[in-house]
Scaffold this motif. Structure first.
Motif, PDB file in Angstrom:
ATOM      1  N   GLY A 291       0.536  -1.138  -0.115  1.00 34.63           N
ATOM      2  CA  GLY A 291      -0.108  -0.152   0.414  1.00 34.63           C
ATOM      3  C   GLY A 291       0.609   1.136  -0.211  1.00 34.63           C
ATOM      4  N   CYS A 292       2.127   1.067   0.151  1.00 35.18           N
ATOM      5  CA  CYS A 292       2.555   2.144   0.106  1.00 35.18           C
ATOM      6  C   CYS A 292       3.120   2.706  -1.305  1.00 35.18           C
ATOM      7  CB  CYS A 292       4.174   2.713   0.675  1.00 35.18           C
ATOM      8  SG  CYS A 292       4.950   1.408   2.345  1.00 35.18           S
ATOM      9  N   ARG A 293       3.431   3.988  -1.289  1.00 31.46           N
ATOM     10  CA  ARG A 293       3.373   4.912  -2.714  1.00 31.46           C
ATOM     11  C   ARG A 293       4.394   6.015  -3.237  1.00 31.46           C
ATOM     12  NH1 ARG A 293      -2.641   7.484  -3.590  1.00 31.46           N
ATOM     13  NH2 ARG A 293      -1.779   7.887  -1.440  1.00 31.46           N
ATOM     14  N   THR A 294       4.832   6.204  -3.960  1.00 31.86           N
ATOM     15  CA  THR A 294       5.986   7.360  -3.960  1.00 31.86           C
ATOM     16  C   THR A 294       5.623   7.974  -5.710  1.00 31.86           C
ATOM     17  OG1 THR A 294       7.938   5.942  -5.342  1.00 31.86           O
ATOM     18  CG2 THR A 294       7.444   6.244  -3.541  1.00 31.86           C
ATOM     19  N   ILE A 295       5.241   9.219  -5.772  1.00 29.54           N
ATOM     20  CA  ILE A 295       5.067   9.800  -6.380  1.00 29.54           C
ATOM     21  C   ILE A 295       6.190  11.098  -7.061  1.00 29.54           C
ATOM     22  CG2 ILE A 295       3.235  11.026  -7.666  1.00 29.54           C
ATOM     23  CD1 ILE A 295       1.458  10.278  -5.365  1.00 29.54           C
TER      24      ILE A 295
ATOM     25  N   THR B  25       6.309  10.436  -1.372  1.00 23.08           N
ATOM     26  CA  THR B  25       6.247   9.180  -0.386  1.00 23.08           C
ATOM     27  C   THR B  25       4.899   9.078   0.656  1.00 23.08           C
ATOM     28  OG1 THR B  25       8.429   9.331  -0.532  1.00 23.08           O
ATOM     29  CG2 THR B  25       8.170   7.731   0.737  1.00 23.08           C
ATOM     30  N   ILE B  26       4.035   8.505   0.584  1.00 21.61           N
ATOM     31  CA  ILE B  26       3.030   7.579   1.215  1.00 21.61           C
ATOM     32  C   ILE B  26       3.310   6.486   1.901  1.00 21.61           C
ATOM     33  CG2 ILE B  26       0.885   8.147   1.841  1.00 21.61           C
ATOM     34  CD1 ILE B  26       1.169   9.738  -1.226  1.00 21.61           C
ATOM     35  N   ARG B  27       3.282   6.324   3.073  1.00 21.31           N
ATOM     36  CA  ARG B  27       3.193   4.855   3.460  1.00 21.31           C
ATOM     37  C   ARG B  27       2.095   4.465   4.261  1.00 21.31           C
ATOM     38  NH1 ARG B  27       6.522   4.709   9.246  1.00 21.31           N
ATOM     39  NH2 ARG B  27       3.684   5.326  10.162  1.00 21.31           N
TER      40      ARG B  27
END
Length: 77
Positions: free
Chosen positions: A42-46, A59-61
């Motif tokens: 479910g983590c994301r980097t944009i 960056t979202i955990r």
């Protein structure tokens, strides 16, 4: 816009876990570029580059906590 989607396995997510995921890249050939990574946890980097040359990094955990949120176009008044 032209785009690609690439699947990867066992890369380290922002939370520290080794998980699979997908990287999506889009480009309009005129300066607009998107590079987004989504991990299975479910983590994301944009990373978005805009026509004016500014860049947005996030960056979202997986639990929703924003670990980084920067924009090169942000200026203080």
């Amino acid at each position: 816009m032209t785009g690609t989607l690439t699947h990867f396995t066992q890369e380290r997510a922002p939370c520290g876990r080794l998980v699979d995921g997908d990287r999506s890249k889009d480009d309009d050939s005129e300066g607009l570029k998107f590079d987004d990574v989504h991990w299975a946890c479910g983590c994301r980097t944009i990373r978005h580059e805009f026509h004016d040359g500014s860049v947005r990094l996030r960056t979202i955990r997986h639990d929703g906590k924003v670990l980084m949120d920067e924009h090169s176009g942000d200026h203080e008044a």
